[in-house]
Design a protein around this motif. Structure first.
Motif, PDB file in Angstrom:
ATOM      1  N   TYR A 186       0.839  -1.198   0.000  1.00  0.00           N
ATOM      2  CA  TYR A 186       0.000   0.000   0.000  1.00  0.00           C
ATOM      3  C   TYR A 186       0.877   1.252   0.000  1.00  0.00           C
ATOM      4  O   TYR A 186       1.928   1.294   0.653  1.00  0.00           O
ATOM      5  CB  TYR A 186      -0.919   0.010   1.232  1.00  0.00           C
ATOM      6  N   ALA A 200       0.305   5.637   0.246  1.00  0.00           N
ATOM      7  CA  ALA A 200      -0.682   6.675   0.568  1.00  0.00           C
ATOM      8  C   ALA A 200      -0.001   8.025   0.654  1.00  0.00           C
ATOM      9  O   ALA A 200       1.178   8.113   1.033  1.00  0.00           O
ATOM     10  CB  ALA A 200      -1.383   6.361   1.885  1.00  0.00           C
ATOM     11  N   GLU A 234      -1.402  -1.937   4.855  1.00  0.00           N
ATOM     12  CA  GLU A 234      -2.540  -1.032   4.807  1.00  0.00           C
ATOM     13  C   GLU A 234      -2.488  -0.046   5.974  1.00  0.00           C
ATOM     14  O   GLU A 234      -2.854   1.117   5.834  1.00  0.00           O
ATOM     15  CB  GLU A 234      -3.838  -1.828   4.818  1.00  0.00           C
ATOM     16  N   PRO A 289       1.430   2.469   5.334  1.00  0.00           N
ATOM     17  CA  PRO A 289       1.733   2.506   3.901  1.00  0.00           C
ATOM     18  C   PRO A 289       3.043   3.226   3.594  1.00  0.00           C
ATOM     19  O   PRO A 289       3.515   4.063   4.360  1.00  0.00           O
ATOM     20  CB  PRO A 289       0.545   3.264   3.318  1.00  0.00           C
ATOM     21  N   THR A 319       0.869  -6.804  -6.082  1.00  0.00           N
ATOM     22  CA  THR A 319      -0.083  -5.712  -6.288  1.00  0.00           C
ATOM     23  C   THR A 319       0.223  -4.583  -5.316  1.00  0.00           C
ATOM     24  O   THR A 319       0.442  -4.831  -4.119  1.00  0.00           O
ATOM     25  CB  THR A 319      -1.529  -6.189  -6.078  1.00  0.00           C
ATOM     26  N   TYR A 342      -1.544  -1.130  -3.951  1.00  0.00           N
ATOM     27  CA  TYR A 342      -2.747  -0.305  -3.910  1.00  0.00           C
ATOM     28  C   TYR A 342      -2.373   1.120  -3.495  1.00  0.00           C
ATOM     29  O   TYR A 342      -1.707   1.325  -2.472  1.00  0.00           O
ATOM     30  CB  TYR A 342      -3.760  -0.871  -2.915  1.00  0.00           C
ATOM     31  N   ARG A 393      -3.732   4.620  -2.157  1.00  0.00           N
ATOM     32  CA  ARG A 393      -4.879   5.202  -1.482  1.00  0.00           C
ATOM     33  C   ARG A 393      -5.251   6.526  -2.145  1.00  0.00           C
ATOM     34  O   ARG A 393      -4.467   7.168  -2.838  1.00  0.00           O
ATOM     35  CB  ARG A 393      -4.575   5.425   0.000  1.00  0.00           C
ATOM     36  N   TRP A 452      -2.608  -0.417  -8.710  1.00  0.00           N
ATOM     37  CA  TRP A 452      -4.044  -0.175  -8.779  1.00  0.00           C
ATOM     38  C   TRP A 452      -4.477   0.838  -7.714  1.00  0.00           C
ATOM     39  O   TRP A 452      -3.889   0.924  -6.637  1.00  0.00           O
ATOM     40  CB  TRP A 452      -4.831  -1.470  -8.545  1.00  0.00           C
ATOM     41  N   ALA A 453      -5.542   1.553  -8.036  1.00  0.00           N
ATOM     42  CA  ALA A 453      -6.189   2.371  -7.013  1.00  0.00           C
ATOM     43  C   ALA A 453      -6.808   1.468  -5.956  1.00  0.00           C
ATOM     44  O   ALA A 453      -7.334   0.389  -6.267  1.00  0.00           O
ATOM     45  CB  ALA A 453      -7.266   3.245  -7.638  1.00  0.00           C
ATOM     46  N   TYR A 454      -6.747   1.912  -4.731  1.00  0.00           N
ATOM     47  CA  TYR A 454      -7.467   1.223  -3.674  1.00  0.00           C
ATOM     48  C   TYR A 454      -8.952   1.271  -4.007  1.00  0.00           C
ATOM     49  O   TYR A 454      -9.474   2.309  -4.412  1.00  0.00           O
ATOM     50  CB  TYR A 454      -7.186   1.910  -2.341  1.00  0.00           C
ATOM     51  N   PRO A 455      -9.660   0.155  -3.890  1.00  0.00           N
ATOM     52  CA  PRO A 455     -11.066   0.123  -4.317  1.00  0.00           C
ATOM     53  C   PRO A 455     -11.891   1.253  -3.705  1.00  0.00           C
ATOM     54  O   PRO A 455     -11.855   1.498  -2.499  1.00  0.00           O
ATOM     55  CB  PRO A 455     -11.545  -1.253  -3.828  1.00  0.00           C
ATOM     56  N   GLU A 483     -11.472   4.432  -4.132  1.00  0.00           N
ATOM     57  CA  GLU A 483     -10.744   5.669  -3.905  1.00  0.00           C
ATOM     58  C   GLU A 483     -10.063   6.132  -5.194  1.00  0.00           C
ATOM     59  O   GLU A 483      -9.879   5.351  -6.127  1.00  0.00           O
ATOM     60  CB  GLU A 483      -9.712   5.498  -2.785  1.00  0.00           C
TER      61      GLU A 483
END
Length: 438
Positions: free
Chosen positions: A32, A34, A45, A48, A64, A66, A68, A106-109, A111
């Protein structure tokens, strides 16, 4: 016998091999990043990382990352300008995944991470993202603001790609001082359900607005398989989609281009203004031309042509496309081996309505289009001819919104009037235009 088999299975040599095998099996990592995170954190998470560069340093194929929601603002590139015409990157992605294990950013779902390059002060050409690796998947990121900080260059870029088998999905690329998404090299790349809009190169050395396309693909030879699918380009000061100088075939499908060729948000003409510029090699004949395909796509209200062959040297395929209120809707200007201007293209099941319908059609292979069938057209033959609202939010899966605009009306004489070109259809024959209705 049973004892000896068990002994063989649990022998030290076999046990060592098993441990050796499992040591090489690595579960895919999930990390992650952010705004306000720290690259010295764990990348979880709860803790980050803070930068794209650090994430790429750590990840391996199959992982992967993510991102934020929030703004990731850049003020300078990751290298210095060797000259005012040199190229530098804000984000360089040079680590590759593999065929079965791409690297996912990928974008955090739910967001929206925004990569804002508008604050960069580098005095040369700037790439927001420079993707040189392969098997990389960018998804649901917003990219904006790549600047031109002098007047010595044609353009900067939002996303520049030279790798292969990469996927650019559900991106929102806008207000770039040059092309939004540019495939310069590589094969097998997919640009999927992505928007590129309001791009304007105010400081271009060839004139303001002359190089900011929505999407471009200028691929060298032997790099097949590049596809734009479900993409939208609007308010781009040059062209919506531009395939000039592409020496490998490119496919554009189920895509839309409108209001190209104007200073964004105004009626002031700027660049070329074609919705889909499908090829060409600088205006002259070359012997290495390749066939491109533009299908099930819509172009409207562009400053010049909706669909343009651009002096191409071979016949491109234009299947089930809709041109509305362009100038003209379909311009098939090609060039033959003697350098002469000829019509060049294979056209099936297309609609031209409003504006100027066609030009340079003599010499083309044209059949089952509205101008061939002599179909008189009026607004009543469509569910709607509105040219506003096309930038409506996409569906949850990123696909284009279901809108009534320029779809055939049930009693309009455009349904089941086409011919089979290998695309799926309902009824006894394909409908004309980009949309197949029930």
């Amino acid at each position: 016998m049973i004892v000896s088999v068990l002994a063989a299975v649990t022998s030290p040599a076999v046990a060592h091999d098993a441990r050796h095998h499992h040591a090489h099996l690595k579960a895919a990592g999930v990390y992650y990043v952010a705004p306000g995170g720290s690259d010295s954190a764990a990348g979880t998470e709860q803790s980050p990382w803070g930068s794209f560069a650090h994430a790429q340093d750590v990840v391996q194929p199959g992982d992967t990352v993510y991102f934020r929601g929030g703004t990731y603002a850049y003020t300078h590139a990751n290298s210095t300008c060797a000259s005012q015409t040199a190229r530098v990157d804000a984000v360089t992605l040079n680590k590759s995944g593999t065929a079965g294990s791409p690297i996912r950013y990928w974008a955090y779902p739910g967001e929206k991470p925004v990569f804002d390059f508008s604050g960069m002060t580098d005095d040369c050409r700037i790439k927001g993202f420079d993707v040189t690796g392969s098997w990389i998947h960018l998804k649901s990121l917003e990219v904006t603001g790549t600047p031109q900080n002098n007047t010595l260059n044609h353009e900067s870029w939002g996303i520049w790609n030279s790798g292969s088998n990469n996927t650019f999905e559900q991106l929102d690329v806008h207000h770039i001082m040059g092309p939004g998404v540019f495939l310069q090299d590589g094969g097998g790349n997919l640009v999927l359900n992505t928007d590129s809009h309001d791009n304007y190169d105010a400081n271009s050395s060839s004139g303001a607005g002359t190089n900011a396309d929505g999407f471009g693909a200028h691929i060298p030879a032997n790099k097949p398989g590049n596809v734009f699918r479900g993409c939208r380009a609007w308010n781009d000061s040059d062209d919506g989609f531009d395939l000039i100088n592409a020496r490998s075939s490119v496919t554009i499908e189920s895509s839309q281009a409108w209001s190209s060729g104007y200073v964004p948000g105004t009626s002031t003409r700027a660049g070329d203004g074609n919705g889909f510029k499908a090829g060409g090699y600088g205006g002259g004949y070359v012997d290495y031309g390749v066939k491109h395909t533009v299908r099930q796509s819509v172009a409207f209200n562009n400053g010049a042509a909706g669909f343009y062959a651009n002096h191409h040297t071979v016949a491109n395929d234009f299947f089930n496309d809709t041109g509305y209120n362009n100038h003209p809707d379909f311009n098939m200007l090609g060039v033959d081996s003697s350098g002469g201007a000829v019509g060049m293209g294979t056209l099936r099941n297309d609609i031209a309505y409003g504006g100027t319908l066609t030009s340079h059609m003599t010499g083309t292979d044209s059949a089952h289009n509205t101008w061939d069938l002599g179909t008189p057209l009026s607004d009543d033959q469509f569910q709607s001819v509105s040219t506003t609202g096309w930038d409506a939010p996409r569906k949850a899966d990123g696909s284009l919104p279901s809108l009534p605009y320029l779809r055939p009306a049930k009693a309009g004489g455009l349904i089941d009037q086409g011919t089979d070109v290998g695309l799926s259809y309902k009824g006894i024959a394909p409908d004309l235009g980009a949309f197949e209705v029930s």
